[in-house]
Design a protein around this motif. Sequence first.
Motif, mmCIF file in Angstrom:
data_model
loop_
_atom_site.group_PDB
_atom_site.id
_atom_site.type_symbol
_atom_site.label_atom_id
_atom_site.label_comp_id
_atom_site.label_asym_id
_atom_site.label_seq_id
_atom_site.Cartn_x
_atom_site.Cartn_y
_atom_site.Cartn_z
ATOM 1 N N LEU A 1 0.818 -1.215 0.000
ATOM 2 C CA LEU A 1 0.000 0.000 0.000
ATOM 3 C C LEU A 1 0.852 1.266 0.000
ATOM 4 O O LEU A 1 0.389 2.334 -0.408
ATOM 5 N N THR A 2 2.087 1.151 0.445
ATOM 6 C CA THR A 2 2.921 2.343 0.624
ATOM 7 C C THR A 2 4.222 2.269 -0.165
ATOM 8 O O THR A 2 5.259 2.757 0.290
ATOM 9 N N GLY A 3 4.191 1.632 -1.319
ATOM 10 C CA GLY A 3 5.298 1.790 -2.236
ATOM 11 C C GLY A 3 6.250 0.623 -2.410
ATOM 12 O O GLY A 3 7.184 0.715 -3.206
ATOM 13 N N LEU B 1 -9.252 -3.330 -0.394
ATOM 14 C CA LEU B 1 -8.815 -1.965 -0.097
ATOM 15 C C LEU B 1 -8.992 -1.020 -1.280
ATOM 16 O O LEU B 1 -9.498 0.089 -1.135
ATOM 17 N N ARG B 2 -8.559 -1.467 -2.433
ATOM 18 C CA ARG B 2 -8.642 -0.584 -3.598
ATOM 19 C C ARG B 2 -10.093 -0.177 -3.866
ATOM 20 O O ARG B 2 -10.385 1.003 -4.057
ATOM 21 N N PHE B 3 -10.975 -1.138 -3.843
ATOM 22 C CA PHE B 3 -12.381 -0.844 -4.110
ATOM 23 C C PHE B 3 -12.969 0.050 -3.021
ATOM 24 O O PHE B 3 -13.630 1.054 -3.314
ATOM 25 N N LEU C 1 -11.628 2.095 -1.099
ATOM 26 C CA LEU C 1 -11.081 3.450 -1.074
ATOM 27 C C LEU C 1 -11.306 4.171 -2.406
ATOM 28 O O LEU C 1 -10.620 5.141 -2.721
ATOM 29 N N GLY D 1 -10.789 3.268 -5.480
ATOM 30 C CA GLY D 1 -9.789 3.104 -6.532
ATOM 31 C C GLY D 1 -8.559 3.977 -6.359
ATOM 32 O O GLY D 1 -7.777 4.146 -7.293
ATOM 33 N N LYS D 2 -8.377 4.518 -5.146
ATOM 34 C CA LYS D 2 -7.272 5.469 -4.958
ATOM 35 C C LYS D 2 -5.966 4.827 -4.519
ATOM 36 O O LYS D 2 -4.967 5.521 -4.360
ATOM 37 N N VAL D 3 -5.962 3.528 -4.256
ATOM 38 C CA VAL D 3 -4.729 2.855 -3.850
ATOM 39 C C VAL D 3 -4.549 1.571 -4.664
ATOM 40 O O VAL D 3 -5.488 1.075 -5.277
ATOM 41 N N THR D 4 -3.326 1.069 -4.660
ATOM 42 C CA THR D 4 -3.075 -0.261 -5.212
ATOM 43 C C THR D 4 -2.387 -1.100 -4.145
ATOM 44 O O THR D 4 -1.734 -0.567 -3.238
ATOM 45 N N PRO E 1 -0.235 -4.968 -10.527
ATOM 46 C CA PRO E 1 -0.548 -4.015 -9.443
ATOM 47 C C PRO E 1 -1.601 -4.500 -8.441
ATOM 48 O O PRO E 1 -2.130 -3.697 -7.676
ATOM 49 N N ASN E 2 -1.891 -5.782 -8.444
ATOM 50 C CA ASN E 2 -2.924 -6.317 -7.549
ATOM 51 C C ASN E 2 -2.348 -7.399 -6.641
ATOM 52 O O ASN E 2 -1.292 -7.950 -6.926
#
Lengths: 329, 324
Positions: free
Chosen positions: A73-75, A102-104, A106, A108-111, A166-167
């Motif tokens: 989540l953080t890179g 998480l992605r859904f 939020l 779609g703002k994170v991967t 990315p998933n």
Amino acid sequence: MSRELTYAEAIREAIDLAMARDERVFLFGEDVGVYGGAFGVTEGLYQKYGPERVRDTPISEAVIAGVATGAALTGMRPIAEIQFMDFITLSMEQLVLQAAKLRFMLGGKVTVPFVLRTPAGAGTGAAAQHSESLENWFVHVPGLKVVMPSTPADAKGLLLGAIEDPNPVIFVEHKLLYRVKGEVPEGYYTLPLSRSQVKRSGRDVTIVATSLMVSRALEAAAQLAAEGIEVEVVDPCTLKPLDSDPIVRSVVKTGRVLIVHEACKTGGFGGELAAVIAESEAFDFLDAPIRRLAGLDIPVPYNRELERRMVPQVDDIATAARRLVREAH
Amino acid sequence: MNELFADLTPERLRDLLHQMLLIRAFEESAEQLYLQGLIHGTMHLSIGQEGSAVGACAALRPTDYILSTHRGHGHCIAKGARADQMMAEFFGKESGYCRGRGGSMHMADVDTGNLGANGIVAGGVPMAAGVGLSIQMQRQDRVVLVFFGDGASNEGAFHESLNLAAIWNLPVIYFCENNQYAMSMSIARASKVDRISDRAAGYGMAGVTVDGNDLVAVYRETHAAAQRARGGGGPTLIEARTYRWKGHSKSDKQRYRTKEEVKEWQDRDPIARLVRHLIEAGLLSEAGLGDMQARVDAEMAAAIEFAKNSVEPDPATILEGVYA
């Protein structure tokens, strides 16, 4: 250029190449460091990359999944190992309720780009708590991808593809394949996820098989070829999201399909595959009912013969395919 | 360092008071809107806990991360989110922080470092170790603070995460808001130890219990924990003792506690306490407080208008965001 590698060596080479190429990639899990992994898959990586990037964890499967999620989540690009797929039961909350959603949730703002590798399957005499094939649990969860390679070359290319994805990817390795050898291309290459492969062409019957069952299906196909039955073997490689077109096309061509997997039949991936085929245009081309050959609906037994009988063998596949071809229109 | 206000300037203190007032106004509005039928689902209100949310986040930098809980509106505001986009999310609108997909329990504002509220008790706790490791491996000057409740401290995942953060020396602040109840189960019935922070000793990490209704005390302890984490000193477990004035969620008949107990804690209101201290110290006037409350009320009214006037998500986009 290619050379022969075992499935385990191909996986190790993929991890090595990914770590050499991308500093964000790191490997962690129980005994993956000096020990080299319970099945030796990660041997030598600790010596090459050191304790920061090849990390032994305590026996804490929930936080292993949590670390994969939080770091992704953080890179970072974590590769987590769950030592036996059975133990993934202890990671379920973080995988199913956090990583997958998480992605859904939020907007779609994170991967959440991580790979969770785990060895599955029976055949090692390890009995009911070290032999599970739980892949279909994860197929049921939107947001997760599920990959099950059947050859060394596929294992390497799909693992590198999964690391680039990315998933969150559940990467299911089969213990009995670890020592199997095959030609593996050198260097960095990825195989795209969600791409089914036709492993053998034939006109009489389609066998859709996963993981270890692919090689068994190919052996059965070779036997049947001697009897004049031409089998087409299709390997989904990625169970979720499924590339159904090659499967449907194959069934349209052959009119007969046998689905083979090791996991227990009830609630297994075969049910989903059968439904996908039945709902497709292939339905009108079926000359016989869709058949499934899968693990018995029992915990994996310890006794060698009982364990063998629990899981489809080459003869079982050949018999089932032969019967299917001989069924009347 | 001023005993009463630590190193917080008068301006900063007034800003923190404003944040607490905004959180309370947000929660009160949320409840009213629910009763009016304008918001569906459920909600977990943090009225009474504003001191811990604001005190903790005041000790963090904008670049630091937080992970939040189901009772997370206050954390979100305290970390810097906008009330209008939060309210829009509450209304399920496209302009909300999560495009209406998450709602109250998954409120997040990644741009201000809030990686999300969580519907699972202790759900953020294992992830915090991952965020901490990510910070450490990328050599970033950041910390992650994970909020959780007293109930979460009895989840198995709590144990795994604290142990891992300790052995890897991760820059994680485990911030337990002990509001005395895990739904109906009191911490006195759920744990044999008096202080949740005592559990830190079992992991070889620093642990401290603080009055969660004392904003400055919370700030001071969190600031110390953040400094420890930034300096490579590893994680800290902070227990902030506070109280939720409202029920667990909208279905709570509160049979497990007395009105007297609630009243007793309401007398320890973290907002009234800071107001009193600021006025006594001559840092705030009654008129100044009135102006501040008027600004908060206007901000909430604007937030509600923004939410009401925002568009619903387009059903054609329903499949978006499952996979990247």
